[in-house]
Motif scaffolding. Structure first.
Motif, mmCIF file in Angstrom:
data_model
loop_
_atom_site.group_PDB
_atom_site.id
_atom_site.type_symbol
_atom_site.label_atom_id
_atom_site.label_comp_id
_atom_site.label_asym_id
_atom_site.label_seq_id
_atom_site.Cartn_x
_atom_site.Cartn_y
_atom_site.Cartn_z
ATOM 1 N N LYS A 111 20.583 17.109 41.369
ATOM 2 C CA LYS A 111 21.669 16.397 42.034
ATOM 3 C C LYS A 111 22.001 17.082 43.363
ATOM 4 O O LYS A 111 21.736 18.270 43.551
ATOM 5 C CB LYS A 111 22.924 16.376 41.152
ATOM 6 N N TYR A 112 22.635 16.332 44.262
ATOM 7 C CA TYR A 112 23.159 16.942 45.470
ATOM 8 C C TYR A 112 24.203 17.980 45.077
ATOM 9 O O TYR A 112 24.991 17.766 44.146
ATOM 10 C CB TYR A 112 23.799 15.901 46.379
ATOM 11 N N ARG A 113 24.227 19.076 45.799
ATOM 12 C CA ARG A 113 25.169 20.155 45.467
ATOM 13 C C ARG A 113 25.567 20.891 46.740
ATOM 14 O O ARG A 113 24.721 21.194 47.582
ATOM 15 C CB ARG A 113 24.572 21.113 44.442
ATOM 16 N N VAL A 114 26.868 21.138 46.854
ATOM 17 C CA VAL A 114 27.423 21.842 48.009
ATOM 18 C C VAL A 114 28.296 22.972 47.492
ATOM 19 O O VAL A 114 29.277 22.737 46.783
ATOM 20 C CB VAL A 114 28.260 20.903 48.901
ATOM 21 N N ASN A 115 27.931 24.188 47.799
ATOM 22 C CA ASN A 115 28.769 25.337 47.468
ATOM 23 C C ASN A 115 29.652 25.674 48.667
ATOM 24 O O ASN A 115 29.275 25.437 49.814
ATOM 25 C CB ASN A 115 27.923 26.547 47.103
ATOM 26 N N THR A 116 30.814 26.219 48.397
ATOM 27 C CA THR A 116 31.698 26.705 49.458
ATOM 28 C C THR A 116 32.024 28.159 49.174
ATOM 29 O O THR A 116 32.219 28.545 48.019
ATOM 30 C CB THR A 116 33.003 25.883 49.520
ATOM 31 N N GLY A 117 32.081 28.961 50.224
ATOM 32 C CA GLY A 117 32.400 30.367 50.033
ATOM 33 C C GLY A 117 32.897 30.992 51.318
ATOM 34 O O GLY A 117 32.491 30.566 52.405
ATOM 35 N N GLU A 118 33.776 31.980 51.196
ATOM 36 C CA GLU A 118 34.230 32.699 52.393
ATOM 37 C C GLU A 118 34.189 34.202 52.211
ATOM 38 O O GLU A 118 34.674 34.945 53.057
ATOM 39 C CB GLU A 118 35.637 32.235 52.805
ATOM 40 N N ASP A 119 33.571 34.666 51.115
ATOM 41 C CA ASP A 119 33.313 36.095 50.947
ATOM 42 C C ASP A 119 31.925 36.399 51.497
ATOM 43 O O ASP A 119 30.960 35.676 51.205
ATOM 44 C CB ASP A 119 33.357 36.501 49.472
ATOM 45 N N ASP A 120 31.803 37.466 52.274
ATOM 46 C CA ASP A 120 30.474 37.877 52.714
ATOM 47 C C ASP A 120 29.614 38.139 51.481
ATOM 48 O O ASP A 120 30.077 38.745 50.500
ATOM 49 C CB ASP A 120 30.565 39.136 53.569
ATOM 50 N N MET A 121 28.359 37.708 51.526
ATOM 51 C CA MET A 121 27.527 37.748 50.330
ATOM 52 C C MET A 121 27.274 39.165 49.831
ATOM 53 O O MET A 121 27.062 39.373 48.639
ATOM 54 C CB MET A 121 26.205 37.020 50.613
ATOM 55 N N ARG A 122 27.331 40.149 50.716
ATOM 56 C CA ARG A 122 27.145 41.528 50.243
ATOM 57 C C ARG A 122 28.327 42.002 49.401
ATOM 58 O O ARG A 122 28.206 42.980 48.659
ATOM 59 C CB ARG A 122 26.938 42.467 51.439
ATOM 60 N N ILE A 123 29.486 41.330 49.529
ATOM 61 C CA ILE A 123 30.659 41.667 48.711
ATOM 62 C C ILE A 123 30.519 41.093 47.311
ATOM 63 O O ILE A 123 31.094 41.605 46.355
ATOM 64 C CB ILE A 123 31.947 41.116 49.381
ATOM 65 N N VAL A 124 29.741 40.011 47.187
ATOM 66 C CA VAL A 124 29.570 39.353 45.880
ATOM 67 C C VAL A 124 28.076 39.280 45.543
ATOM 68 O O VAL A 124 27.499 38.195 45.416
ATOM 69 C CB VAL A 124 30.214 37.948 45.874
ATOM 70 N N PRO A 125 27.415 40.435 45.385
ATOM 71 C CA PRO A 125 25.957 40.438 45.168
ATOM 72 C C PRO A 125 25.537 39.723 43.897
ATOM 73 O O PRO A 125 24.435 39.168 43.830
ATOM 74 C CB PRO A 125 25.619 41.929 45.115
ATOM 75 N N LEU A 126 26.402 39.728 42.873
ATOM 76 C CA LEU A 126 26.050 39.038 41.635
ATOM 77 C C LEU A 126 25.951 37.528 41.870
ATOM 78 O O LEU A 126 25.072 36.856 41.324
ATOM 79 C CB LEU A 126 27.077 39.340 40.543
ATOM 80 N N PHE A 127 26.837 36.984 42.702
ATOM 81 C CA PHE A 127 26.750 35.565 43.051
ATOM 82 C C PHE A 127 25.443 35.289 43.771
ATOM 83 O O PHE A 127 24.759 34.295 43.502
ATOM 84 C CB PHE A 127 27.936 35.170 43.935
ATOM 85 N N GLN A 128 25.075 36.159 44.687
ATOM 86 C CA GLN A 128 23.814 36.018 45.422
ATOM 87 C C GLN A 128 22.630 35.950 44.457
ATOM 88 O O GLN A 128 21.748 35.096 44.596
ATOM 89 C CB GLN A 128 23.660 37.202 46.379
ATOM 90 N N ARG A 129 22.639 36.830 43.453
ATOM 91 C CA ARG A 129 21.511 36.870 42.522
ATOM 92 C C ARG A 129 21.480 35.665 41.594
ATOM 93 O O ARG A 129 20.412 35.108 41.308
ATOM 94 C CB ARG A 129 21.564 38.163 41.695
#
Length: 366
Positions: free
Chosen positions: A105-123
């Motif tokens: 499906k189409y999917r759009v994530n939104t985020g305003e934390d720098d990805m290095r602050i949330v490495p678990l989300f990145q992984r």
């Protein structure tokens, strides 16, 4: 379209509230899914927006527990998407990316934390993200190729003047608004990025010292995610959670260990001080501090610096005028995020192509 919006934090309710209403008004069917988190469900009940709670169990406070909860939500959202023939998923969660990918499906994530602050989300989310919407100052690291940047902040989705006008009469439902007052915010610091960083904030000793400094200059009110020590109960703020931004807008100072409310205060032109271990690490807050001078970051290892800054601000006779002028400068350089998000979702995926080819298109949403 059938659109699924997943909320996992009270801040997400505010981020998507007006977007959801716009989409419904424009004829789309919107499904809001939540988990039990702080006052999130109370906010939805008070707003009258329909929703589904897919994880009512208490949130687990360990890394393994957080992962288990994620798998449970994945499974329940997957079934929900198939049953309700969802066309597009949007949210700030790992599950939006994972389930959207699984169901194609189409999917759009939104985020305003720098990805290095949330490495678990990145992984966990990175391999499955299709598009991520982030403020211009946000560094999405390995996910930059999937990122659409915009000139705004999450909190402007509900605190931009097009969306919100502070009302002193709302404050007066709870206490006199003509007397100076201060808002203290104590977060749980139990989110996975807090656990990973071993984040610390305002403890009992620091809270008492702040109250001692502030009390001679006005009333002190505390809003807290965590359980308060008995000595602080008399300061607890008892209000309808939908009214908190009116109260925050007329406060003389905000002090807390929460990132979210520090940004909210900045959006409203209320001087804000955040005291935690993310000082100097988050692009959005760095911009608000160093470009617009609307907030101040102080690491938890320097409590005396916090006290000194509070006392310095208290001596400024034109504090409100200075910060409102700074707020106006910030607003002049940002877009109406709710209007932009509504357009982006309704026109996705064409909207992504438009923004990639002509980023200035966003200035239509002032």
């Amino acid at each position: 379209m059938n659109i699924l919006i997943q909320l996992s934090h009270p801040a997400h309710f505010h981020l998507y509230r007006n977007v959801a209403k716009n989409l419904m008004r424009n004829g789309h069917k919107v499904f809001i899914l939540i988990k039990t988190k702080d006052i999130l469900e109370d906010l939805l009940k008070a707003s009258g927006l329909p929703y589904y709670n897919i994880l009512k169990e208490a949130h687990r406070k360990s890394k393994l527990g957080i992962l288990w909860d994620m798998f449970v939500r994945d499974w329940r959202i997957l079934r929900f998407v198939r049953k309700n023939k969802i066309d597009l998923l949007i949210g700030s969660t790992v599950e939006v990316a994972q389930v959207g990918w699984l169901t194609r499906k189409y999917r759009v994530n939104t985020g305003e934390d720098d990805m290095r602050i949330v490495p678990l989300f990145q992984r966990l989310a990175g391999p499955f993200i299709q598009t991520i919407l982030s403020p211009a100052t946000c560094d999405n690291w390995k996910l930059e190729p999937e990122t659409v940047h915009y000139e705004g902040f999450h909190k402007l989705a509900y605190l931009h003047p097009n969306q919100f006008i502070p009302d002193r009469k709302v404050v007066e439902k709870y206490f006199p608004a003509d007397k100076p007052y201060f808002i203290l915010r104590f977060a749980q610091l139990k989110a996975y990025h807090d656990i990973t960083a071993n984040a610390r904030g305002i403890n009992q000793e620091i809270a008492q010292r702040l109250i001692d400094i502030l009390s001679p200059n006005g009333d002190v009110y505390i809003t807290s995610e965590r359980e308060l020590e008995p000595q602080f109960e008399k300061y607890r703020l008892h209000i309808n959670p939908l009214d908190i931004h009116h109260v925050l807008a007329f406060a003389k100072l905000y002090i807390g260990d929460s990132q979210s409310m520090a940004v909210e205060a900045a959006m409203l032109g209320t001087p804000s001080l955040r005291f935690n271990d993310f000082a100097g690490k988050i692009g959005v807050l760095e911009e608000l501090e160093h470009k617009y001078e609307l907030t101040y970051a102080i690491p938890s290892s320097e409590p005396q610096r916090l006290y000194d800054k509070v006392e310095e601000l208290l001596t400024m006779s034109d504090l409100n005028e200075i910060f409102q002028a700074r707020r106006q400068k910030m607003l002049s350089e940002k877009i109406d995020v709710t209007a932009f998000f509504t357009w982006f979702v309704e026109n996705y995926p064409e909207s992504r192509k438009i923004m990639q080819e002509n980023p200035d298109y966003q200035w239509k949403f002032k």
